[in-house]
Design an enzyme around this catalytic site. Structure first.
Site, PDB file in Angstrom:
ATOM      1  N   CYS A 258       0.816  -1.219   0.000  1.00  5.15           N
ATOM      2  CA  CYS A 258       0.000   0.000   0.000  1.00  5.15           C
ATOM      3  C   CYS A 258       0.847   1.266   0.000  1.00  5.15           C
ATOM      4  O   CYS A 258       0.651   2.165  -0.832  1.00  5.15           O
ATOM      5  CB  CYS A 258      -0.979  -0.019   1.169  1.00  5.15           C
ATOM      6  SG  CYS A 258      -0.231   0.128   2.811  1.00  5.15           S
ATOM      7  N   HIS A 306      -2.702   1.345   6.797  1.00  6.67           N
ATOM      8  CA  HIS A 306      -3.018   1.222   5.368  1.00  6.67           C
ATOM      9  C   HIS A 306      -3.163   2.614   4.785  1.00  6.67           C
ATOM     10  O   HIS A 306      -3.660   3.529   5.455  1.00  6.67           O
ATOM     11  CB  HIS A 306      -4.300   0.424   5.150  1.00  6.67           C
ATOM     12  CG  HIS A 306      -4.555   0.104   3.701  1.00  6.67           C
ATOM     13  ND1 HIS A 306      -3.910  -0.922   3.045  1.00  6.67           N
ATOM     14  CD2 HIS A 306      -5.374   0.685   2.781  1.00  6.67           C
ATOM     15  CE1 HIS A 306      -4.322  -0.963   1.783  1.00  6.67           C
ATOM     16  NE2 HIS A 306      -5.207   0.007   1.592  1.00  6.67           N
ATOM     17  N   HIS A 318      -5.617   1.947  -4.513  1.00  4.23           N
ATOM     18  CA  HIS A 318      -4.718   1.395  -3.493  1.00  4.23           C
ATOM     19  C   HIS A 318      -4.330  -0.029  -3.852  1.00  4.23           C
ATOM     20  O   HIS A 318      -4.925  -0.672  -4.726  1.00  4.23           O
ATOM     21  CB  HIS A 318      -5.381   1.439  -2.115  1.00  4.23           C
ATOM     22  CG  HIS A 318      -6.554   0.517  -1.966  1.00  4.23           C
ATOM     23  ND1 HIS A 318      -6.736  -0.302  -0.880  1.00  4.23           N
ATOM     24  CD2 HIS A 318      -7.619   0.267  -2.782  1.00  4.23           C
ATOM     25  CE1 HIS A 318      -7.854  -0.988  -1.006  1.00  4.23           C
ATOM     26  NE2 HIS A 318      -8.413  -0.666  -2.156  1.00  4.23           N
TER      27      HIS A 318
END
Length: 342
Positions: A258, A306, A318
Site C-alpha cells: 500500500c 493502510h 490502493h
C-alpha cells in the site's frame, strides 16, 4: 492488505493478539470440514473468510514495520559507510603525522642522538606521555605543533572508530528486526492461504472474485480537481498501476504494497514520500475528508497501517492485499485515520 469489505475489528494488541489469533485459527480450522451444511455461520465459511481478512490486516501491519526497518537499515548502511570512511581518513592522518615525527627522529639520530621525548612517542603508546606537558619543552615549535595535531587526530580516530562500531551494531539489530518482521508476514500469509484453501470450492471462488475485482474506473469529472500539478501527476501514476499485483514490501514498478504504491506514484511526480503509511500520514498538510482532492493520501485504521490515494468522486486507488491487484475502492472502505495533502 486487510479486507475492505467490512470494518476491521479492534482490540488485538501485542501478545494478546498472537494468543487470540492462534486460538481463533485453531477454532476456525477445526470447524472447517466438520460443520454440516446448516452449521452456525460463526463457525463456518463466513468465519473463515473473516479470519482471513484479519490475518491480511495483521500481515499488513507487520509489512509496514518491515518497511520501516528496511528504510532504517538503508539509512544506517549509509551512515556506517561514512563513519568507516572518516575513520580511514583519520588513520591516514595519524600515519602521516607519525611519519613526520619519525623523520625528525631520524634527523636527530644522524646528528648525534634521538630526543628522549620522540623516542618514547614513536615507541608505542604516546598518549600517556603526551599528558605530561614537559614533552613540548623538549621539542622545537614545529615538532610540538605536529605532536599536538597528532594527539588530536588520535582522539578523533578513536571517536570515529567507536561511532562506526555503534552504527554497525545498530545495523545488525535492524537486520535482525527485518528478519523477524519478514517471518511474521510470511507466517500470517501462509495461514491465510491455508484457511482459504480449506474453504469449499464455491466459497473460495466467491472470495477470489471479490478480492480480485478490478472495479471499473470511477467518473472523476465531478468535484474539485488535484491541488497541484504534482498531485495530478501522482494520480496519473497511481492509476497507471491499476491491475498490477500486490507484493508485500514492494514499491514498484511491477508490484506494490500500500505505501509502496503511494511512494512510487509521488516519486513519478518528483515528490519524495517516506516509505511507511504511518510516516506518510504526516508528510504534508492534513485536511478534512470533506475537502479531499485528487492526490491526497488517505490513511486507515487508528494505527494508519493502510494508505490509499484519493482520486476524486469518492474513490481511492490502493494496493489492497495479496491476491488482489491495485484497484479502485470507495474512500470509506475502512475507518479513516486522516487525509493528508503532500
Amino acid at each position: 492488505m486487510a479486507s475492505h469489505r467490512r470494518p476491521p475489528a479492534s482490540g488485538f494488541h501485542g501478545g494478546a493478539r498472537v494468543t487470540l489469533l492462534s486460538a481463533t485459527v485453531a477454532t476456525a480450522a477445526a470447524a472447517l470440514g466438520t460443520a454440516p451444511a446448516g452449521a452456525d455461520p460463526a463457525t463456518g465459511p463466513a468465519a473463515t473468510r473473516a479470519m482471513v481478512d484479519r490475518l491480511y490486516e495483521q500481515a499488513e501491519q507487520a509489512t509496514e514495520r518491515y518497511n520501516e526497518a528496511a528504510e532504517h537499515a538503508d539509512e544506517l548502511g549509509d551512515r556506517v559507510a561514512r563513519a568507516q570512511e572518516r575513520a580511514a581518513r583519520g588513520q591516514e592522518d595519524v600515519n602521516r603525522m607519525r611519519d613526520a615525527l619519525g623523520s625528525v627522529a631520524g634527523a636527530q639520530y644522524r646528528s648525534g642522538g634521538v630526543d628522549p621525548a620522540l623516542a618514547l612517542l614513536l615507541s608505542g603508546d604516546p598518549d600517556t606521555y603526551l599528558d605530561r606537558a614537559a614533552v613540548l619543552d623538549r621539542l622545537g615549535d614545529r615538532e610540538a605543533a605536529v605532536l599536538t595535531d597528532l594527539r588530536r587526530a588520535q582522539r578523533r580516530l578513536g571517536q570515529e572508530r567507536s561511532e562506526a562500531a555503534r552504527k554497525l551494531a545498530e545495523l545488525e539489530r535492524t537486520r535482525n528486526a527485518l528478519a523477524r518482521h519478514k517471518r511474521a508476514v510470511e507466517a500470517k500469509l501462509a495461514t491465510a492461504e491455508r484457511l482459504l484453501s480449506s474453504l469449499p470450492a464455491v466459497e473460495r471462488a466467491a472470495y477470489d472474485r471479490a478480492s480480485r475485482s478490478g472495479r471499473a474506473a470511477p467518473d472523476l469529472s465531478g468535484g474539485a480537481g488535484p491541488s497541484s500539478a504534482r498531485a495530478a501527476a501522482a494520480v496519473a501514476a497511481a492509476q497507471s498501476a491499476v491491475g498490477k499485483p500486490y507484493v508485500w514490501g514492494a514499491n514498484g514498478p511491477n508490484g506494490f504494497d500500500c505505501s509502496g504504491l503511494t511512494q512510487w506514484s509521488y516519486a513519478r511526480a518528483g515528490v519524495g514520500l517516506p516509505r511507511t503509511s504511518q510516516a506518510q500520514r504526516y508528510a504534508g498538510q492534513q485536511v478534512p475528508l470533506s475537502q479531499a482532492r485528487p492526490g491526497d493520501l488517505v490513511t486507515y485504521r487508528s494505527d494508519a497501517s493502510h494508505v490509499a490515494m484519493y482520486v476524486g468522486n469518492g474513490q481511492v486507488v490502493h494496493a489492497p492485499y495479496p491476491g488482489a491487484a491495485v484497484r479502485y475502492d470507495p474512500v470509506g472502505m475502512m475507518p479513516i485515520a486522516s487525509v493528508t495533502r503532500p
